[in-house]
Scaffold this motif. Structure first.
Motif, mmCIF file in Angstrom:
data_model
loop_
_atom_site.group_PDB
_atom_site.id
_atom_site.type_symbol
_atom_site.label_atom_id
_atom_site.label_comp_id
_atom_site.label_asym_id
_atom_site.label_seq_id
_atom_site.Cartn_x
_atom_site.Cartn_y
_atom_site.Cartn_z
ATOM 1 N N LEU A 128 13.848 41.635 -28.869
ATOM 2 C CA LEU A 128 15.001 42.237 -28.204
ATOM 3 C C LEU A 128 16.093 41.194 -27.987
ATOM 4 O O LEU A 128 17.279 41.458 -28.235
ATOM 5 C CB LEU A 128 14.557 42.837 -26.872
ATOM 6 N N ARG A 130 16.577 38.500 -29.752
ATOM 7 C CA ARG A 130 17.183 38.197 -31.059
ATOM 8 C C ARG A 130 18.151 39.307 -31.453
ATOM 9 O O ARG A 130 19.229 39.030 -31.992
ATOM 10 C CB ARG A 130 16.097 38.097 -32.129
ATOM 11 N N LEU A 131 17.757 40.549 -31.191
ATOM 12 C CA LEU A 131 18.628 41.681 -31.528
ATOM 13 C C LEU A 131 19.965 41.564 -30.814
ATOM 14 O O LEU A 131 21.030 41.739 -31.416
ATOM 15 C CB LEU A 131 17.924 42.979 -31.141
ATOM 16 N N LYS A 132 19.913 41.238 -29.513
ATOM 17 C CA LYS A 132 21.156 41.154 -28.750
ATOM 18 C C LYS A 132 22.015 39.998 -29.242
ATOM 19 O O LYS A 132 23.233 40.098 -29.298
ATOM 20 C CB LYS A 132 20.850 40.951 -27.262
ATOM 21 N N ARG A 134 22.167 38.843 -32.233
ATOM 22 C CA ARG A 134 22.852 39.199 -33.477
ATOM 23 C C ARG A 134 23.869 40.307 -33.258
ATOM 24 O O ARG A 134 24.880 40.388 -33.950
ATOM 25 C CB ARG A 134 21.828 39.595 -34.541
ATOM 26 N N MET A 135 23.607 41.171 -32.256
ATOM 27 C CA MET A 135 24.568 42.242 -31.980
ATOM 28 C C MET A 135 25.917 41.683 -31.516
ATOM 29 O O MET A 135 26.954 42.267 -31.785
ATOM 30 C CB MET A 135 24.034 43.176 -30.888
ATOM 31 N N ALA A 165 21.597 42.250 -22.064
ATOM 32 C CA ALA A 165 20.173 42.178 -22.417
ATOM 33 C C ALA A 165 19.388 43.417 -22.039
ATOM 34 O O ALA A 165 18.559 43.887 -22.821
ATOM 35 C CB ALA A 165 19.554 40.944 -21.776
ATOM 36 N N VAL A 166 19.601 43.984 -20.863
ATOM 37 C CA VAL A 166 18.779 45.129 -20.468
ATOM 38 C C VAL A 166 19.584 46.424 -20.514
ATOM 39 O O VAL A 166 19.338 47.340 -19.736
ATOM 40 C CB VAL A 166 18.137 44.943 -19.077
ATOM 41 N N ASP A 167 20.531 46.519 -21.447
ATOM 42 C CA ASP A 167 21.322 47.728 -21.645
ATOM 43 C C ASP A 167 21.961 48.225 -20.356
ATOM 44 O O ASP A 167 21.637 49.311 -19.876
ATOM 45 C CB ASP A 167 20.472 48.857 -22.252
ATOM 46 N N ALA A 198 28.436 51.955 -29.255
ATOM 47 C CA ALA A 198 27.005 52.020 -29.532
ATOM 48 C C ALA A 198 26.189 52.213 -28.266
ATOM 49 O O ALA A 198 25.213 52.951 -28.250
ATOM 50 C CB ALA A 198 26.565 50.749 -30.252
ATOM 51 N N LEU A 199 26.567 51.534 -27.199
ATOM 52 C CA LEU A 199 25.728 51.518 -26.010
ATOM 53 C C LEU A 199 26.259 52.412 -24.902
ATOM 54 O O LEU A 199 25.629 52.544 -23.862
ATOM 55 C CB LEU A 199 25.601 50.085 -25.474
#
Lengths: 265, 369
Positions: A128, A130-132, A134-135, A165-167, A198-199
């Protein structure tokens, strides 16, 4: 604008009669402010007009002398438990990123995840994070670096990754494009719009950057004389009769940004 | 509303996976990746039954799809959730491997090497700094305009006056302990009176200055490092240079001069306090009254004892001030580096003070002073 809000009438942030003062200096007096769900609200004002103080008050970092502040339906002065519930649903990007200097970027992003969701398996937490990273447009190699090894723009992106990080539903940004070169600043603006789409974020954005205002803000609130002078869509705020507002929106820089914003949209 | 997330294969449509429930961090957080086990023979993932989706949920959906051999682009889901999924796919897509951290033993060996090489370099740097200090001292001595009197007095108060109670209290206690120690041994020979000689010689020659220097090395060297280090980290020192100001004259000289003045004074106070400690113990547990104690001091003490102690004071002051400031200049900008440098300043200055004191003791003994 883009994502359809679930409750259109809901105000995510509701500030009423706020009063802040440092000793004899009154920063805010009877300040009212609303932030609507799903919007990007730009907060502008001269240096020392109390933009950052307002943000700190809304975040509950600084108890105000008077007034009520409601964030996501919770009164922030109602004790520690309300505030800690809110911490999970809000993200903050401070001016220089405020990354923890002893942790790598990835560990920085993992901090809010492991604080709020201690049960999450470490492999998923790493994925998660890593995803953030790169996002927000950083490469995976940046994740292993320490904040001191990053440039200013990268530190801001890393700070944004940690804030996201925690949306969170609500994102606070303190001058995110200050100190970035124009290309970097434009890329950051674009990134914010993408992430909002997106979010489904609501964004409270303090800025001096006229380009940012014209490019991405749905509404603008102007702070002056200790209160919100005017808030609304840019087209309305521009024509508000007040000396500072007129100088701000009709100076040479504003005209250029205005044209660029119109051409861009 | 918050149904737990799940993936099942569709009984009606073979090869189809159906995701249902609430794919959010609150509901999936504790589970890791429990949605595997559908490997190989699937060709589509229908996620239209997913109520709520956030980025963790989207990440897990993509991982589950990949595990089942479905390209993430073929996940079917509600329109309003599509932008999020696309953003996640785009971010997951570029799979650069994160560089592996080097193994612990390599960094351990590298660290040993670094410390070894930096030891020599650090000593050279310190010698250079001492030279710079002496040069600046001489140069500014004849230019009263460059004397920073206000800040020198400020540091005199900070390092001297504020440290006085601590230095005196600790010296008093050490004096008492030395007297006790001497009494225990000397009583066996019936020579309790020599406790006075012991305390006097110890404090005037060694302990007064040494105790003061060790306390100041802990208290003042660390403060100097942290002050200058924070200024370095905030680019204040670069700002001074660009304004044509010499940071050495501005920052180091007042601290050095203040300590050069205050350490001898503190040492004198420490010596008196130590003697008072010894006197107290003698009076209460050895029956040597203050008058006897004082007359014995007159018989024992010579000026050379005091001078042998005093001559070391400026040396210690210079060591403490210069190491404290030098370590401050070595700070590189992070909070961690301020901490490391402060530790290093205290360790170096205390060690150097003790080493110099030992060498001086040997020297004075051999010379016979």
């Amino acid at each position: 604008m883009v994502s359809t809000p679930e409750r259109t009438d809901a105000h995510v942030v509701k500030v009423r009669g706020l009063r802040n003062q440092f000793g004899p200096t009154v920063v805010h007096q009877g300040l009212d402010l609303d932030v609507r769900r799903g919007e990007i609200l730009g907060v502008v004002g001269g240096s020392g007009s109390g933009k950052s103080v307002l943000m700190r008050a809304v975040l509950g970092l600084r108890p105000p002398q008077a007034g009520t502040i409601e964030v996501l339906g919770e009164r922030i002065d109602r004790g520690v438990s309300a505030r800690s519930r809110l911490r999970r649903r809000t993200g903050v990007l401070f001016q220089d990123g405020a990354l923890f200097s002893s942790l790598t970027v990835r560990e920085n992003v993992e901090v809010p995840i492991s604080t709020h969701y201690p049960d999450m398996p470490s492999a998923l937490r790493r994925d998660l994070a890593r995803l953030k990273i790169r996002m927000v447009g950083l490469s995976a190699t940046a994740g292993a670096k320490l904040p001191s090894e990053l440039s200013g723009g990268m530190r801001k992106r890393a700070g944004l990754a940690r804030a996201l990080a925690v949306d969170p539903e609500l994102l606070f940004l303190d001058e995110p494009t200050a100190g970035l070169d124009p290309i970097g600043a434009a890329a950051f603006d674009e990134l914010l719009v993408t992430l909002r789409q997106a979010l489904g974020l609501t964004v409270f954005l303090i800025t001096h950057d006229l380009d940012t205002l014209y490019a991405i803000c749905d509404r603008v609130a102007v702070i002056g004389d200790g209160r919100i002078l005017v808030s609304g869509p840019l087209s309305e705020v521009e024509h508000f009769e007040h000396e500072w507002v007129r100088d701000y929106f009709h100076g040479p820089r504003a005209r250029a940004a205005n044209q660029a914003g119109r051409a861009g949209s | 509303m918050s149904e737990s997330p799940d993936i099942q294969s569709d009984p009606d449509r073979p090869g189809q996976l159906v995701a249902t429930g609430d794919w959010r961090i609150d509901t999936v957080g504790g589970q890791g990746s429990p949605f595997g086990g559908h490997s190989g023979d699937c060709d589509a993932l229908d996620a239209t039954g997913v109520e709520h989706l956030d980025s963790v949920g989207a990440l897990l959906l993509v991982q589950a799809a990949e595990q089942a051999g479905i390209a993430p682009e073929f996940i079917v889901l509600r329109d309003e959730q599509r932008p999020l999924l696309e953003a996640v796919i785009a971010a997951v897509g570029d799979r650069e491997p994160e560089p592996d951290p080097e193994p612990a033993w390599v960094s351990f060996l590298a660290h040993i090497g670094e410390v070894t090489t930096s030891f020599g370099g650090g000593f050279k740097l310190f010698l250079g700094f001492v030279g710079l200090g002496m040069e600046s001292l001489v140069r500014t001595l004849f230019r009263p305009r460059q004397w920073r009197i206000t800040s020198t007095v400020h540091y005199m108060e900070q390092t001297g006056l504020n440290a006085l109670p601590l230095v005196m209290l600790l010296s008093f206690l050490i004096g008492a302990v030395i007297a006790y120690l001497g009494a225990t041994v000397l009583r066996e020979f019936g020579a309790e009176l020599f406790v006075v000689d012991l305390t006097t010689i110890a404090f005037f020659r060694e302990m007064g200055v040494l105790v003061t220097a060790i306390i100041l090395a802990g208290r003042t060297a660390s403060a100097f490092t942290a002050q200058i280090g924070t200024m370095k980290a905030r680019e204040e020192i670069d700002a001074m240079r660009t304004l044509g100001l010499d940071p050495f004259v501005l920052l180091v000289m007042p601290r050095l001069v203040a300590l050069l003045f205050m350490l001898p004074i503190l040492a004198a106070a420490a010596t008196l306090a130590g003697m008072a400690g010894g006197m107290t113990v003698s009076a209460f547990s050895l029956g040597i009254g203050p008058d006897l104690f004082m007359s014995r001091i007159h018989e024992t003490l010579e000026l050379r004892h005091y001078l042998v102690g005093l001559v070391k004071a400026p040396l210690f002051a210079a060591v403490i001030a210069l190491i404290g400031c030098l370590e401050g200049f070595k700070v590189t900008g992070t909070a961690q580096s301020v901490g490391e440098r402060t530790t290093s300043a205290v360790v170096q200055s205390i060690s150097l003070v003790i080493v110099i004191n030992a060498l001086a003791a040997v020297f004075f003994m051999e010379v016979g002073w």
